[in-house]
Structure formats: C-alpha cells, structure tokens
Scaffold this active site. Structure first.
Site, mmCIF file in Angstrom:
data_model
loop_
_atom_site.group_PDB
_atom_site.id
_atom_site.type_symbol
_atom_site.label_atom_id
_atom_site.label_comp_id
_atom_site.label_asym_id
_atom_site.label_seq_id
_atom_site.Cartn_x
_atom_site.Cartn_y
_atom_site.Cartn_z
ATOM 1 N N CYS A 256 0.869 -1.173 0.000
ATOM 2 C CA CYS A 256 0.000 0.000 0.000
ATOM 3 C C CYS A 256 0.909 1.226 0.000
ATOM 4 O O CYS A 256 2.115 1.109 -0.205
ATOM 5 C CB CYS A 256 -0.955 -0.008 1.194
ATOM 6 S SG CYS A 256 -0.141 -0.043 2.806
ATOM 7 N N THR A 257 0.364 2.403 0.230
ATOM 8 C CA THR A 257 1.155 3.631 0.095
ATOM 9 C C THR A 257 2.250 3.738 1.143
ATOM 10 O O THR A 257 3.417 3.948 0.823
ATOM 11 C CB THR A 257 0.241 4.864 0.177
ATOM 12 O OG1 THR A 257 -0.781 4.760 -0.813
ATOM 13 C CG2 THR A 257 1.041 6.143 -0.051
#
Length: 411
Positions: A256-257
């Site tokens: 994810c980020t």
C-alpha cells in the site's frame, strides 16, 4: 481517506513571516530547540533536501505500540506542537499513532525527533517528501481516535507483531518481484498470481489509486474505500484475487502507500488462516525512495493536496516545480473516466458538482466539454464549482458561493 482541500496559495507569505518569527523566538529562548541529528538509514529524518528558510515538507509515519493513556498522550503532543507551523492529521489511541502532516521543515522534523526520543517510538520509520506550495493540509487535526484507520480496526490484534505480515525491506521486495516475474509468462500471470511459484501480488489500496500507478502484475482493487475491501473474505469471487487460493502454500505479497493498511489487513487474513503473508515495509513511498521505480508503473496517489507524486519526487534534488510524470507511449493503463481514452497526466480531479465530488481521471477534451464534471447530468447540478485550470483540490463551497453572490450584486 478523504483528501483535504489545498491551502490557498496567497497564505504562504504570511506563513513564512510567522515561521521566521517563531524560529527567531525559539533560537533566543533558554533551552531552545536543539539541532536535528541524522539517524540510521531507514529510521531517521533525512529526506527532503537541504534546509532553507520557509521550506515545507510532508511527513508520514505510523507505529503500533501500547499506549496506556492515549488522551493524556494527545495532550503531550498538543503542548509540543503549540506555536509550531504544522498542519495535518495525527491520530492517537491505545494501539499507537498514525500521522500525516506538513509544515516548515524545522517544525516538522522537530516533532519527529521529539517523538523518537520516547523509547516507545524510537524505532519508528519517518518518511519525508517535498511540498512546493506551502502546506499540503488545511489545518491540524491532532486528537484521540478510537480507530487509527477508517472502518474500525480497534478490535484487531495490531499490537501483536506475530499477527501481522512479515515485513520485507525495499531491496528484498524488489528481488522478490524480479524473481516472481522472471518465471512467469505474461499470459499466465492472471490476477498477479505466479502459478509456478505460488506467489500472489496484492494491492491493498483503492481502485482510483491503482489507476495512476501500481506494481506490474498487481490486479486493480475493485473498491474505492479501504473499509470496503473484502480480499480473502469470500470463497469464490471473480473480483477477489484470493478466492480459492491455497492458504498454506501461497506466498501473498501485499503493498500500500505507506504500509499501515497492509499491516491492518494482514491481521484479518492471518485470522482467516493465510499463513505466508509479506508486506512492503514503509509501503510504496519507502520503496520509491530506496529502489526507484523498478517494477513500478506511473505515479503514487497521496492523500493530501498534492494528490499525485511522480517517483522522482522522492529524490527532491531531481524534482522541478510543477513537474508531472508522463507515461511512455507504451504504457496505456490509465484512461479517462468519461471517454476511456488514454490519459498521460496522472492526477485526479474532483467533479465540479459539489454534491457528487467524485475523484476521477479526465482527458483535456472531456474536462473542457463537461466543465470539470464527471458526467453530463452533473453539469446541471445547482452547486457547481468553477473548472480549475489544473488538477487542484477545491476550496470550501462558501468561497465559490460568496464569490458568485458578489458578482451577481455587481451585475
């Protein structure tokens, strides 16, 4: 996971003046802020380029750790940040802290260093990226929050590291991806699954984030809100890349980020019997800074006024103001939400219809024809905002409403 409106550009001169006054006051008071010292690679606050008066940076970090009295902890942080130029979201509860904020470099890094002086947070990974137009957040929200992420995750055993996935460093992640992709023919790599090695690449973000950038081989998530993610929670589903997967013999690589969503979701998968779970430590932002865009296509969506960052943004010495990453002609994964034509500018915009506010990609032709709206119906809405010349965040509605009323009164 809502991106706040961008700070007005004409606010920066005032912020710079206030910042200079605060720095001068702190420099002459007894026991002023000590000089920041770099720490070990991957754990320190060393990003963002050389310091200069008025330079703004964005800082992101999270940490799962028991906090006995989170409301008292909030008060301590509020006292430290009083008088410092920091805007953003800082949430604290009994499971730890989750922070994304912007500020004058000195103030932003002073807070990170102060936090790391506490043994509970000494090993925290601090990530820094540049912001070229002042604050990336409109104001500071520092408070106790029952759940560190939207959707309610306080019931999960997040503090227990054995329940979370095994973290891989950026270099380990790159090697794992190269090893996975080297033995898979493109036609057989459906849904990111390496059938020969039983490895699956899972993007634990929102669909609109994938639309502007992702790792090669990762399937687009079919949700636009993290709390709606159902990967691994269905037995059979065409949209679930984990449906029917051998839980004991499949390696699941999650990203994810910044890492927190993977840590949260891996505990859900662990409780459902998935045994071989791995996450990208520090998320994509940490990977791009450490390894560059190897295996990555496009830009990285961020939840602040910048909306999208090219991989080069994580090496500030190479970024120029207003730079927009343009895909090579061979890359055609990004498309206009309206006409489905190829889009080369990887930056979302919100629908000009306030009551819709959909976040979408648009080609210049559709943007002009529909006046910044996502569909013809929205062009007839009663609360329409003006079309931004660039893909910027909208201000609060009253700003446009009052401007329209003033124009009507002068007509």
């Amino acid at each position: 996971e809502r991106s706040p409106a961008t700070e007005r550009g004409d606010e920066r001169p005032r912020l710079l003046r206030e910042g200079r006054r605060r720095r001068a006051w702190r420099a002459h008071r007894p026991g002023g802020v000590a000089a920041l010292t770099p720490t070990a690679e991957g754990q320190g606050v060393d990003g963002g380029g050389t310091s200069a008066g008025g330079e703004f940076v964005v800082v992101n970090f999270y940490h799962f750790v028991p906090i006995e009295n989170p409301k008292a902890e909030v008060s301590k942080h509020q006292m430290f940040l009083q008088g410092r130029d920091v805007h953003g979201r800082i949430y604290i509860n009994k499971q730890g802290i989750n922070a994304q904020y912007s500020g004058l470099r000195e103030d932003a890094l002073a807070y990170a260093e102060w936090l790391k002086e506490d043994d509970r947070f000494s090993g925290i990974l601090i990530q820094i990226s540049p912001t070229l137009r002042g604050h990336a957040f409109p104001r500071l929200k520092l408070r106790y929050k029952p759940s560190l992420l939207e959707g309610g995750v306080s019931h999960l055993p997040l503090i227990d590291p054995t329940m979370r996935a095994t973290p891989l460093s950026p270099s380990e992640w790159r090697l794992r991806l190269q090893d996975m992709n080297s033995s898979v023919e493109p036609s057989s790599n459906e849904r990111g699954l390496n059938h020969n090695r039983k490895i699956l690449l899972l993007d634990v973000r929102n669909g609109y984030e994938w639309d502007i950038g992702h790792f090669n081989g990762a399937q687009r998530p079919d949700v636009d809100c993290f709390r709606s993610t159902t990967f691994g929670q269905t037995e059979q589903s065409d949209s679930d890349p984990l449906a029917g997967v051998d839980k004991a013999n499949t390696e699941i690589l999650m990203y994810c980020t910044g890492g927190i969503r993977c840590d949260v979701y891996s505990t859900i998968l662990r409780k459902r019997g998935y045994q071989n779970l791995f996450t990208l430590s520090g998320g994509v932002s940490h990977y791009l800074k450490s390894e560059g865009p190897v295996g990555w296509v496009g830009n990285l969506f961020v939840f602040d006024s910048r909306l999208s960052l090219p991989p080069s943004a994580y090496k500030p010495e190479n970024i120029a103001e207003g730079e927009v990453e343009v895909l090579p002609e061979s890359s055609t994964f990004a498309s206009c939400y309206i006409c489905r034509s190829h889009v080369s500018e990887l930056r979302h915009r919100n629908c000009a219809n306030l009551d819709c506010n959909l976040l979408f990609l648009s080609c210049p032709s559709c943007m002009e024809e529909l006046r910044g709206c996502c569909c013809p119906d929205c062009t007839y809405a009663p609360r329409l905002r003006p079309v931004h010349p660039a893909n910027q965040r909208y201000e609060k509605w009253y700003i446009y409403r009052d401007s329209e009323m003033q124009r009507n009164s002068l007509a």
